[in-house]
Design an enzyme around this catalytic site. Structure first.
Site, PDB file in Angstrom:
ATOM      1  CD  GLU A   1      -8.092  -7.457  -5.290  1.00  0.00           C
ATOM      2  OE1 GLU A   1      -7.156  -8.124  -5.808  1.00  0.00           O
ATOM      3  OE2 GLU A   1      -8.518  -6.395  -5.767  1.00  0.00           O
TER       4      GLU A   1
ATOM      5  CE1 TYR B   1      -5.348 -12.556  -5.534  1.00  0.00           C
ATOM      6  CE2 TYR B   1      -4.406 -10.420  -4.984  1.00  0.00           C
ATOM      7  CZ  TYR B   1      -5.463 -11.173  -5.445  1.00  0.00           C
ATOM      8  OH  TYR B   1      -6.636 -10.567  -5.800  1.00  0.00           O
TER       9      TYR B   1
ATOM     10  NE  ARG C   1     -12.038  -3.784  -2.452  1.00  0.00           N
ATOM     11  CZ  ARG C   1     -11.011  -4.054  -3.260  1.00  0.00           C
ATOM     12  NH1 ARG C   1     -10.751  -5.294  -3.618  1.00  0.00           N
ATOM     13  NH2 ARG C   1     -10.236  -3.083  -3.712  1.00  0.00           N
TER      14      ARG C   1
ATOM     15  CG  ASN D   1      -6.104  -6.003  -2.581  1.00  0.00           C
ATOM     16  OD1 ASN D   1      -6.948  -5.999  -1.684  1.00  0.00           O
ATOM     17  ND2 ASN D   1      -6.274  -5.369  -3.721  1.00  0.00           N
TER      18      ASN D   1
ATOM     19  CG  HIS E   1     -10.157  -2.041  -9.151  1.00  0.00           C
ATOM     20  ND1 HIS E   1     -10.456  -2.875  -8.098  1.00  0.00           N
ATOM     21  CD2 HIS E   1      -9.219  -2.703  -9.871  1.00  0.00           C
ATOM     22  CE1 HIS E   1      -9.737  -3.988  -8.184  1.00  0.00           C
ATOM     23  NE2 HIS E   1      -8.976  -3.903  -9.266  1.00  0.00           N
TER      24      HIS E   1
ATOM     25  CD  GLU F   1      -3.925  -4.957  -6.188  1.00  0.00           C
ATOM     26  OE1 GLU F   1      -3.667  -4.910  -7.405  1.00  0.00           O
ATOM     27  OE2 GLU F   1      -4.086  -6.011  -5.570  1.00  0.00           O
TER      28      GLU F   1
END
Length: 513
Positions: free
Chosen positions: A414, A343, A111, A341, A156, A202
């Site tokens: 991500e 985390y 990606r 995404n 991005h 994002e």
């Protein structure tokens, strides 16, 4: 991204030969052996990811135009280590070498993002840069030649600088037609080989940190100690509104003009921490739901239900723009998959409304505060970034929540963690990244559990292939599976790369069966 670096994310939501990745044997890890790639669904995709601005470099080569991030990095005090991305990880020149690294990892897909200003240097609808087209053709062809499927993100964060200076960037509705033109050039140039498109990565980050806090490009904020321009109360919502309309416009173009011939899919990728109430109180539970709504519903409710969540409208009032009826129709069902995404995870508690609602902003509008501590105990081990705590169970809960709410395929676009780039430490310190190995092992375990519980998850992309330019943090933070010496540009396999290579090995048939 990966990272909302200069501001804690809780505020928004060896030698070169060491690249041989079979030197370490992780087969003794019983925990790893519990799950391997063959335990996931047959067609499940494993990949790794980067973004153009963070890895390409060559910022003044091949006809590329300047971006808002080029300008931002040149402004004293904006980047933690005063660095720029003029060279970054030099993937513009080293893409073939990096594709070999992906093969060593046994990855299925890559990606990456296309730099708008490398395709259209001023971002407008006037000139297409054929050198930029040629570069991405070479990259895409080289990936396919090695059996690696390209997944392409159109935006991005690296807006062509001219569009910011002439229009005000994402706060101006005129940007929709410029983004649509750029996207169509990409569809026409690469869509015969690219079958997986992501319009935006994002959007909350570049809308909130770029137009609200001013710590990311273009640096607009109401805080006059940081910027002479901006309105944090309204501009993030304005920018987000134009992003959503841009997304839906581009999807309509693809579906009406290209899908029948190219047979591709188009998705939209959002970042989301998982949120859990700090206590069992009604107030904390309601605050947690508001937090989830402002992170997920802001972007997905217009696409699935035609409008912003009522909860957001009650909080933000007319600072949150309104869609026309035609725009609502355009938005409805304008994606084929949700990119997530993820985390980290936070505890959430209630926050009272400000005394003057007219001066409120996205953060106050949520009526929620986040914390990483409960009863004196941290929610998880801290990584390098101030916002990143290691909480593997959060990814399962997020996936299942999104699946139950929206019922479309999910790609984890991500997931990863960072270490501090302490140059006083030896190379071996960075290569022996056992904490990152544990991070991936544990997060993938919970992704697998979500699939077992019925969630339609189809892909997982590790962030990131390489150490790279981490936005406002510069080169102080390392997320890569491969260590990059930014002086020599040599790549070195970390233990996490070796672990992934083993994890992703195909299943060998048992000769006794």
């Amino acid at each position: 991204m990966a990272v909302q670096n200069a501001l804690c994310k809780s505020s928004i939501l060896v030698s070169e030969s060491s690249r041989c990745i079979h030197q370490a044997d992780f087969s003794s890890s019983q925990e790893m052996l519990e799950r391997r790639r063959f335990d996931f669904p047959k067609n499940f995709v494993f990949g790794t990811a980067t973004s153009s601005f963070q890895v390409e470099g060559a910022s003044r080569e091949g006809g590329r135009g300047l971006t808002i991030w080029d300008h931002f990095t040149m402004t004293p005090g904006k980047i933690l280590d005063n660095s720029t991305a003029e060279v970054a990880a030099d993937q513009y020149h080293r893409y073939k070498e990096d594709i070999e690294l992906m093969k060593e990892l046994n990855m299925d897909a890559y990606r990456f993002s296309i730099a708008w200003s490398r395709i259209i240097p001023d971002g407008s609808r006037r000139t297409v840069n054929m050198e930029g087209i040629a570069y991405y053709n070479r990259l895409i062809d080289a990936l396919i030649e090695k059996g690696i499927t390209p997944y392409v993100t159109l935006y991005h964060w690296d807006l062509p600088l001219t569009l910011h200076e002439s229009l005000g960037g994402w706060t101006n509705r005129e940007i929709v037609k410029h983004f649509a033109y750029y996207a169509e050039v990409c569809f026409a140039s690469f869509g015969d080989r690219v079958k997986h498109w992501i319009t935006f990565n994002e959007p909350a980050v570049f809308c909130l940190l770029g137009y609200g806090k001013g710590v990311h490009a273009p640096g607009r904020t109401s805080d006059r100690t940081k910027s002479a321009h901006g309105n944090s109360s309204t501009e993030p919502y304005m920018a987000g509104h134009n992003v959503l309309i841009s997304h839906a416009t581009v999807v309509e173009i693809y579906r009406s003009k290209y899908k029948s011939k190219q047979a591709g899919t188009v998705g939209f990728t959002i970042d989301c921490e998982w949120a859990e109430p700090l206590s069992d109180s009604i107030e904390d539970k309601e605050a947690t739901e508001r937090r989830r709504t402002f992170q997920l519903g802001w972007w997905l409710d217009p696409i699935f239900f035609g409008d912003y969540p009522a909860l957001m409208r009650r909080s933000a009032g007319d600072r949150l723009p309104h869609f026309t009826e035609d725009e609502k129709l355009l938005l409805r069902d304008s994606l084929d998959f949700i990119g997530l995404n993820h985390y980290t995870t936070r505890w959430v508690t209630s926050q009272p409304a400000p005394s003057d609602p007219a001066n409120s902003d996205f953060w106050w509008d949520q009526g929620a505060l986040t914390t990483v501590e409960k009863d004196g105990v941290l929610i998880g081990e801290k990584a390098n970034s101030c916002w990143l705590y290691i909480v593997p169970w959060g990814i399962q809960r997020l996936i299942e929540y999104v699946w139950e709410t929206y019922k479309v395929p999910i790609y984890i676009c991500e997931n990863g963690m960072d270490d501090c780039n302490n140059l006083d430490l030896p190379l071996g310190h960075f290569l022996n990244d056992s904490r990152r190995v544990n991070y991936y092992r544990d997060y993938l375990k919970y992704v697998h559990r979500a699939i077992e519980n019925g969630a339609d998850v189809r892909a997982y992309f590790a962030w990131s292939l390489l150490d790279n330019f981490e936005w406002a943090e510069g080169y102080t933070s390392r997320f890569g599976l491969y260590y990059v010496d930014f002086t020599t540009q040599k790549r070195y396999a970390k233990d996490s790369a070796k672990w992934f290579s083993k994890f992703l090995e195909p299943k060998v048939a048992d000769p006794c069966q």
